[in-house]
Design an enzyme around this catalytic site. Sequence first.
Site, PDB file in Angstrom:
ATOM      1  N   ASN A 127       0.837  -1.107   0.085  1.00  0.00           N
ATOM      2  CA  ASN A 127      -0.056  -0.066   0.087  1.00  0.00           C
ATOM      3  C   ASN A 127       0.955   1.282  -0.066  1.00  0.00           C
ATOM      4  OD1 ASN A 127       0.332  -0.501   2.869  1.00  0.00           O
ATOM      5  ND2 ASN A 127      -0.920   1.018   3.317  1.00  0.00           N
ATOM      6  N   ASP A 162      -9.282   2.664   6.184  1.00  0.00           N
ATOM      7  CA  ASP A 162      -7.993   1.704   6.248  1.00  0.00           C
ATOM      8  C   ASP A 162      -8.385   0.524   6.661  1.00  0.00           C
ATOM      9  OD1 ASP A 162      -5.943   3.709   5.911  1.00  0.00           O
ATOM     10  OD2 ASP A 162      -5.872   4.166   7.977  1.00  0.00           O
ATOM     11  N   GLY A 212     -32.509   2.401   8.203  1.00  0.00           N
ATOM     12  CA  GLY A 212     -33.209   1.215   7.611  1.00  0.00           C
ATOM     13  C   GLY A 212     -34.444   1.476   7.884  1.00  0.00           C
ATOM     14  N   GLY A 213     -35.479   0.485   7.737  1.00  0.00           N
ATOM     15  CA  GLY A 213     -36.731   0.302   7.783  1.00  0.00           C
ATOM     16  C   GLY A 213     -37.203   0.450   9.250  1.00  0.00           C
ATOM     17  N   GLU A 272      -6.829   7.831   6.054  1.00  0.00           N
ATOM     18  CA  GLU A 272      -8.137   7.538   6.638  1.00  0.00           C
ATOM     19  C   GLU A 272      -9.165   8.353   6.217  1.00  0.00           C
ATOM     20  OE1 GLU A 272      -9.603   4.352   8.064  1.00  0.00           O
ATOM     21  OE2 GLU A 272     -11.234   5.363   7.975  1.00  0.00           O
TER      22      GLU A 272
HETATM   23  N1  CAO Z   1      13.547   0.113   1.046  1.00  0.00           N
HETATM   24  C1  CAO Z   1      13.755   1.299   0.383  1.00  0.00           C
HETATM   25  N2  CAO Z   1      12.638   2.346   0.162  1.00  0.00           N
HETATM   26  C2  CAO Z   1      11.487   1.849   0.605  1.00  0.00           C
HETATM   27  C3  CAO Z   1      11.042   0.856   1.625  1.00  0.00           C
HETATM   28  C4  CAO Z   1      12.209  -0.206   1.438  1.00  0.00           C
HETATM   29  N3  CAO Z   1      12.172  -1.242   2.317  1.00  0.00           N
HETATM   30  N4  CAO Z   1       9.907   0.748   1.622  1.00  0.00           N
HETATM   31  C5  CAO Z   1       9.489   1.864   1.476  1.00  0.00           C
HETATM   32  N5  CAO Z   1      10.540   2.478   0.534  1.00  0.00           N
HETATM   33  C6  CAO Z   1      10.392   3.855  -0.006  1.00  0.00           C
HETATM   34  C7  CAO Z   1       9.218   3.806  -1.254  1.00  0.00           C
HETATM   35  O1  CAO Z   1       9.741   3.137  -2.466  1.00  0.00           O
HETATM   36  C8  CAO Z   1       8.934   5.323  -1.347  1.00  0.00           C
HETATM   37  O2  CAO Z   1       9.990   5.785  -2.362  1.00  0.00           O
HETATM   38  P1  CAO Z   1       9.613   6.808  -3.641  1.00  0.00           P
HETATM   39  O3  CAO Z   1       8.533   7.920  -3.202  1.00  0.00           O
HETATM   40  O4  CAO Z   1      11.109   7.252  -3.816  1.00  0.00           O
HETATM   41  O5  CAO Z   1       9.041   6.121  -4.642  1.00  0.00           O
HETATM   42  C9  CAO Z   1       9.231   5.885  -0.037  1.00  0.00           C
HETATM   43  O6  CAO Z   1       9.717   4.777   0.719  1.00  0.00           O
HETATM   44  C10 CAO Z   1       8.000   6.250   0.640  1.00  0.00           C
HETATM   45  O7  CAO Z   1       6.608   5.667   0.453  1.00  0.00           O
HETATM   46  P2  CAO Z   1       5.085   6.344   0.328  1.00  0.00           P
HETATM   47  O8  CAO Z   1       5.205   7.170  -0.497  1.00  0.00           O
HETATM   48  O9  CAO Z   1       4.071   4.970   0.406  1.00  0.00           O
HETATM   49  O10 CAO Z   1       5.155   6.578   1.831  1.00  0.00           O
HETATM   50  P3  CAO Z   1       4.599   7.895   2.421  1.00  0.00           P
HETATM   51  O11 CAO Z   1       4.777   7.974   3.880  1.00  0.00           O
HETATM   52  O12 CAO Z   1       5.148   9.181   1.743  1.00  0.00           O
HETATM   53  O13 CAO Z   1       3.141   8.041   2.293  1.00  0.00           O
HETATM   54  C11 CAO Z   1       0.685   7.105   2.470  1.00  0.00           C
HETATM   55  C12 CAO Z   1       2.164   7.056   3.036  1.00  0.00           C
HETATM   56  C13 CAO Z   1       0.128   6.146   3.234  1.00  0.00           C
HETATM   57  C14 CAO Z   1       0.172   8.393   2.356  1.00  0.00           C
HETATM   58  C15 CAO Z   1       0.896   6.517   0.811  1.00  0.00           C
HETATM   59  O14 CAO Z   1       1.814   5.297   1.243  1.00  0.00           O
HETATM   60  C16 CAO Z   1      -0.176   5.960   0.233  1.00  0.00           C
HETATM   61  O15 CAO Z   1      -1.109   6.987  -0.234  1.00  0.00           O
HETATM   62  N6  CAO Z   1      -0.673   4.659   0.209  1.00  0.00           N
HETATM   63  C17 CAO Z   1      -1.746   4.326  -0.414  1.00  0.00           C
HETATM   64  C18 CAO Z   1      -2.933   4.517   0.247  1.00  0.00           C
HETATM   65  C19 CAO Z   1      -2.816   3.809   1.771  1.00  0.00           C
HETATM   66  O16 CAO Z   1      -2.589   2.937   1.865  1.00  0.00           O
HETATM   67  N7  CAO Z   1      -3.362   4.812   2.630  1.00  0.00           N
HETATM   68  C20 CAO Z   1      -3.678   4.280   4.184  1.00  0.00           C
HETATM   69  C21 CAO Z   1      -2.535   4.384   4.844  1.00  0.00           C
HETATM   70  S1  CAO Z   1      -2.973   4.121   6.512  1.00  0.00           S
HETATM   71  O17 CAO Z   1      -3.926   5.462   7.007  1.00  0.00           O
END
Ligand code: CAO
Length: 415
Positions: free
Chosen positions: A96, A168, A247-248, A139
């Site tokens: 995700n 979520d 609901g009903g 969320e």
């Molecule tokens: N090794 C190296 N890099 C890693 C890694 C690992 N083991 N695991 C993660 N990364 C990197 C990813 O490749 C990403 O890099 P790039 O941006 O360069 O491609 C980076 O970590 C960040 O990942 P992300 O963008 O998913 O994380 P974020 O914290 O910026 O965003 C979230 C978080 C939840 C907003 C986003 O992942 C998202 O929109 N996910 C989909 C929807 C979702 O599931 N949301 C619910 C979350 S729970 O409330």
Amino acid sequence: MGKALDGVKILDFTHVQSGPTCTQLLAWFGADVIKVEREGVGDITRGQLRDVPDADSLYFTMLNHNKRSITIDAKHPKGKEVLEKLVRECDVLVENFAPGALDRMGFTWERIQELNPKMIVASIKGFGPGPYQDCKVYENVAQCAGGAASTTGFDDGPPLVTGAQIGDSGTGLHLALGIVTALYQRKTTGRGQKVNAAMQDGVLNLCRVKLRDQQRLDRTHVLEEYPQYPNGHFGEAVPRAGNASGGGQPGWILKCKGWETDPNAYIYFITQAPVWKQICNVIGREEWLTDPRYATPKARLPHLTEIFDEIEKWTMTKSKFEAMEILNKYDIPCGPILSMKEIAEEPSLRKTGTVVEVDHPTRGKYLTVGNPIKLSDSPTEVKRSPLLGEHTDEIMKELGYTDAQIRELHEAKVI
Ligand code: CAO
């Protein structure tokens, strides 16, 4: 006893809440869930909302039971090699990340298919294809975009988000069903497939009845079971219905004894038609039985506020548990408003494994929600969440790495 998903291997690339909920369920059903985390960092929730210094947060521990943790730098060429081995070994990859992140790591659908044509690739994103497909989503964004917020709250107040994590955990649950369905189909096709669950779609699925009401409103311009009927105003969109049952069977939240000081001294009361006679008898309004304004469900609709006000006069003389006991005798559907404290202390929930106490090496004992889905032949045993990288060496050995190679990769901070 064996577990339903014994032998299924999950490459768990999930973080925060939506994805981890899904893989935790699969782990509870017996899958071997290998959680991949960034070397030295881990899932961001390990450090969020900490209540015990230097120990994994409850946010993390409560979403990652029964998993193994391996740390890998997925962007390092040697880390990619480890991941490729895992892709070959596993049945399902669950992720995700933000849109495009997996591709940027080099793990496109095509590449994964080359490595393992049987692999199922399951993803949660905030939105499906469309104007918001590239957005990062949490969320409450999903609750707002999926129709929950506009239909939650009171008519004279702003849209409201709910405490239930329908964006979520709700989407994680949807994805888990998609994964086991794809595993089932693979038995006949021999192939993997992509499984996508968008959080907006998951929330909308849970708000299905509100789309029902939108169409009823479009046709009839009124929703008779809503509190806006008969004196309020209906606009073009489904309004917020306060605590109406949706609901009903009309229902509302009513005060109970002690409401002045206890914020949860309330009961949900449903005026189900088959027990209308019992309701009238219990609250001492027998004359309603013959009064044409109250005699039928349809006749009662314009008087619901007044009816609930009268019932509340009765519920205010009882505690929520006393009211439950009396109403249940007459099969009148009702439910106490339980606080989290009351739920945490409820013995019957402990007995069924819905609330479980878990011991953890760095934080000690804590409560969690166990598996809400009970399989008679595959009972769930809740095991603590892994420490960061706790199983790195074990998994590397299973992949065929020697001790010397593992040491070298540790020193280079690849694992
Ligand atoms: N090794 C190296 N890099 C890693 C890694 C690992 N083991 N695991 C993660 N990364 C990197 C990813 O490749 C990403 O890099 P790039 O941006 O360069 O491609 C980076 O970590 C960040 O990942 P992300 O963008 O998913 O994380 P974020 O914290 O910026 O965003 C979230 C978080 C939840 C907003 C986003 O992942 C998202 O929109 N996910 C989909 C929807 C979702 O599931 N949301 C619910 C979350 S729970 O409330």
